[in-house]
Design an enzyme around this catalytic site. Structure first.
Site, PDB file in Angstrom:
ATOM      1  N   ILE A 185      30.812  88.852  54.445  1.00  4.57           N
ATOM      2  CA  ILE A 185      31.320  90.074  55.098  1.00  4.57           C
ATOM      3  C   ILE A 185      30.565  91.338  54.679  1.00  4.57           C
ATOM      4  O   ILE A 185      30.749  92.388  55.281  1.00  4.57           O
ATOM      5  CB  ILE A 185      32.831  90.367  54.853  1.00  4.57           C
ATOM      6  CG1 ILE A 185      33.213  90.149  53.406  1.00  4.57           C
ATOM      7  CG2 ILE A 185      33.715  89.651  55.836  1.00  4.57           C
ATOM      8  CD1 ILE A 185      34.482  90.887  53.023  1.00  4.57           C
ATOM      9  N   ASN A 187      24.253  83.452  42.150  1.00  2.00           N
ATOM     10  CA  ASN A 187      24.523  84.212  40.928  1.00  2.00           C
ATOM     11  C   ASN A 187      25.534  83.447  40.078  1.00  2.00           C
ATOM     12  O   ASN A 187      26.524  82.934  40.610  1.00  2.00           O
ATOM     13  CB  ASN A 187      25.095  85.589  41.283  1.00  2.00           C
ATOM     14  CG  ASN A 187      24.119  86.431  42.091  1.00  2.00           C
ATOM     15  OD1 ASN A 187      22.924  86.403  41.845  1.00  2.00           O
ATOM     16  ND2 ASN A 187      24.634  87.179  43.058  1.00  2.00           N
ATOM     17  N   GLN A 224      27.278  87.989  39.617  1.00  2.97           N
ATOM     18  CA  GLN A 224      28.336  87.215  40.285  1.00  2.97           C
ATOM     19  C   GLN A 224      29.647  87.995  40.277  1.00  2.97           C
ATOM     20  O   GLN A 224      30.166  88.338  39.220  1.00  2.97           O
ATOM     21  CB  GLN A 224      28.547  85.857  39.592  1.00  2.97           C
ATOM     22  CG  GLN A 224      29.543  84.969  40.333  1.00  2.97           C
ATOM     23  CD  GLN A 224      29.760  83.614  39.660  1.00  2.97           C
ATOM     24  OE1 GLN A 224      29.490  83.450  38.468  1.00  2.97           O
ATOM     25  NE2 GLN A 224      30.257  82.660  40.416  1.00  2.97           N
ATOM     26  N   HIS A 264      28.890  79.836  44.956  1.00  7.96           N
ATOM     27  CA  HIS A 264      28.447  80.062  46.334  1.00  7.96           C
ATOM     28  C   HIS A 264      26.945  80.289  46.341  1.00  7.96           C
ATOM     29  O   HIS A 264      26.407  80.973  45.480  1.00  7.96           O
ATOM     30  CB  HIS A 264      29.174  81.263  46.963  1.00  7.96           C
ATOM     31  CG  HIS A 264      29.129  82.502  46.144  1.00  7.96           C
ATOM     32  ND1 HIS A 264      29.951  82.717  45.053  1.00  7.96           N
ATOM     33  CD2 HIS A 264      28.357  83.616  46.255  1.00  7.96           C
ATOM     34  CE1 HIS A 264      29.690  83.900  44.525  1.00  7.96           C
ATOM     35  NE2 HIS A 264      28.727  84.463  45.229  1.00  7.96           N
ATOM     36  N   PHE A 265      26.297  79.696  47.319  1.00  5.39           N
ATOM     37  CA  PHE A 265      24.874  79.919  47.533  1.00  5.39           C
ATOM     38  C   PHE A 265      24.732  80.877  48.703  1.00  5.39           C
ATOM     39  O   PHE A 265      25.278  80.631  49.783  1.00  5.39           O
ATOM     40  CB  PHE A 265      24.155  78.601  47.837  1.00  5.39           C
ATOM     41  CG  PHE A 265      24.082  77.688  46.641  1.00  5.39           C
ATOM     42  CD1 PHE A 265      23.006  77.749  45.769  1.00  5.39           C
ATOM     43  CD2 PHE A 265      25.108  76.792  46.373  1.00  5.39           C
ATOM     44  CE1 PHE A 265      22.942  76.923  44.655  1.00  5.39           C
ATOM     45  CE2 PHE A 265      25.055  75.961  45.267  1.00  5.39           C
ATOM     46  CZ  PHE A 265      23.969  76.023  44.398  1.00  5.39           C
ATOM     47  N   HIS A 266      24.034  81.975  48.445  1.00  4.63           N
ATOM     48  CA  HIS A 266      23.723  82.918  49.523  1.00  4.63           C
ATOM     49  C   HIS A 266      22.508  82.390  50.286  1.00  4.63           C
ATOM     50  O   HIS A 266      21.529  81.963  49.671  1.00  4.63           O
ATOM     51  CB  HIS A 266      23.313  84.276  48.944  1.00  4.63           C
ATOM     52  CG  HIS A 266      24.368  84.971  48.142  1.00  4.63           C
ATOM     53  ND1 HIS A 266      25.122  86.006  48.650  1.00  4.63           N
ATOM     54  CD2 HIS A 266      24.781  84.822  46.862  1.00  4.63           C
ATOM     55  CE1 HIS A 266      25.947  86.464  47.714  1.00  4.63           C
ATOM     56  NE2 HIS A 266      25.757  85.759  46.611  1.00  4.63           N
TER      57      HIS A 266
HETATM   58  P1  AMP Z   1      28.301  87.405  44.340  1.00  3.46           P
HETATM   59  O1  AMP Z   1      27.915  88.791  43.895  1.00  3.46           O
HETATM   60  O2  AMP Z   1      27.150  86.437  44.261  1.00  3.46           O
HETATM   61  O3  AMP Z   1      29.534  86.907  43.646  1.00  3.46           O
HETATM   62  O4  AMP Z   1      28.601  87.528  45.883  1.00  3.46           O
HETATM   63  C1  AMP Z   1      29.866  87.528  46.440  1.00  3.46           C
HETATM   64  C2  AMP Z   1      29.684  87.695  47.938  1.00  3.46           C
HETATM   65  O5  AMP Z   1      30.905  87.369  48.572  1.00  3.46           O
HETATM   66  C3  AMP Z   1      29.307  89.124  48.354  1.00  3.46           C
HETATM   67  O6  AMP Z   1      28.073  89.087  49.057  1.00  3.46           O
HETATM   68  C4  AMP Z   1      30.486  89.546  49.240  1.00  3.46           C
HETATM   69  O7  AMP Z   1      30.076  90.338  50.336  1.00  3.46           O
HETATM   70  C5  AMP Z   1      31.037  88.206  49.696  1.00  3.46           C
HETATM   71  N1  AMP Z   1      32.450  88.206  50.057  1.00  3.46           N
HETATM   72  C6  AMP Z   1      33.483  88.671  49.316  1.00  3.46           C
HETATM   73  N2  AMP Z   1      34.646  88.483  49.971  1.00  3.46           N
HETATM   74  C7  AMP Z   1      34.339  87.859  51.137  1.00  3.46           C
HETATM   75  C8  AMP Z   1      35.104  87.393  52.247  1.00  3.46           C
HETATM   76  N3  AMP Z   1      36.430  87.539  52.283  1.00  3.46           N
HETATM   77  N4  AMP Z   1      34.452  86.815  53.269  1.00  3.46           N
HETATM   78  C9  AMP Z   1      33.127  86.674  53.255  1.00  3.46           C
HETATM   79  N5  AMP Z   1      32.343  87.079  52.223  1.00  3.46           N
HETATM   80  C10 AMP Z   1      32.938  87.673  51.191  1.00  3.46           C
END
Ligand code: AMP
Ligand code: ZN
Length: 135
Positions: free
Chosen positions: A30, A85, A92, A98-100
């Site tokens: 998102i 991360n 993180q 989660h894998f981006h």
């Molecule tokens: P990280 O910094 O690697 O933990 O990334 C977490 C990611 O989750 C970020 O890019 C957020 O934009 C994404 N995120 C958080 N909440 C949601 C959600 N409800 N739906 C989709 N993505 C999300």
């Protein structure tokens, strides 16, 4: 457990899904770094890669090429980053693996730094020894 990605995996919080099977879910981020930025997760909760059983990581790994190909192809991007991360220090924020998958195009300014360093003489073997000792 108060984990937003567990809630998404359980369908308690909406997400824009790209792919789903019994163990793995991919959905759009998102807060995208670029259009099509996708997250791929094991449905089961593990905070970090080193805590995830190999079998579960295999399930995620088996789906990753297919999803990456769809993101890359669907967005017609020139390339993409796969990024994961682990731990606060790494950036993180959501403590569920989660894998981006981040579509990339030349000059898009998404990551502007890669602060590569150099090892002084002898250091690289010393470092490798420390890491191998933990395998
Ligand atoms: P990280 O910094 O690697 O933990 O990334 C977490 C990611 O989750 C970020 O890019 C957020 O934009 C994404 N995120 C958080 N909440 C949601 C959600 N409800 N739906 C989709 N993505 C999300
Ligand atoms: Zn979770």
């Amino acid at each position: 457990m108060d984990c937003i990605f567990c809630k998404i995996a359980a369908g308690h919080i909406p997400s824009v899904k790209i792919y789903e099977d019994e163990n793995v879910l991919a959905f759009l981020d998102i807060g995208p770094l670029s259009e099509g930025h996708t997250l791929i997760i094991p449905k089961k909760h593990y905070a970090k890669v080193d805590e995830c059983p190999a079998e579960m990581m295999s399930q995620v790994g088996a789906v990753l090429p297919k999803v990456a190909k769809a993101v890359f192809g669907g967005m017609e991007s020139e390339g993409y980053n796969v990024l994961c991360n682990n731990g606060r220090a790494s950036g993180q924020l959501v403590e569920h693996i989660h894998f981006h998958i981040i579509p990339r195009n030349a000059g898009d300014g998404v990551f502007t730094q890669w602060p590569a360093k150099q090892y002084p003489a002898g250091k690289i073997e010393e470092i490798a020894k420390k890491i191998r000792a933990k395998l």
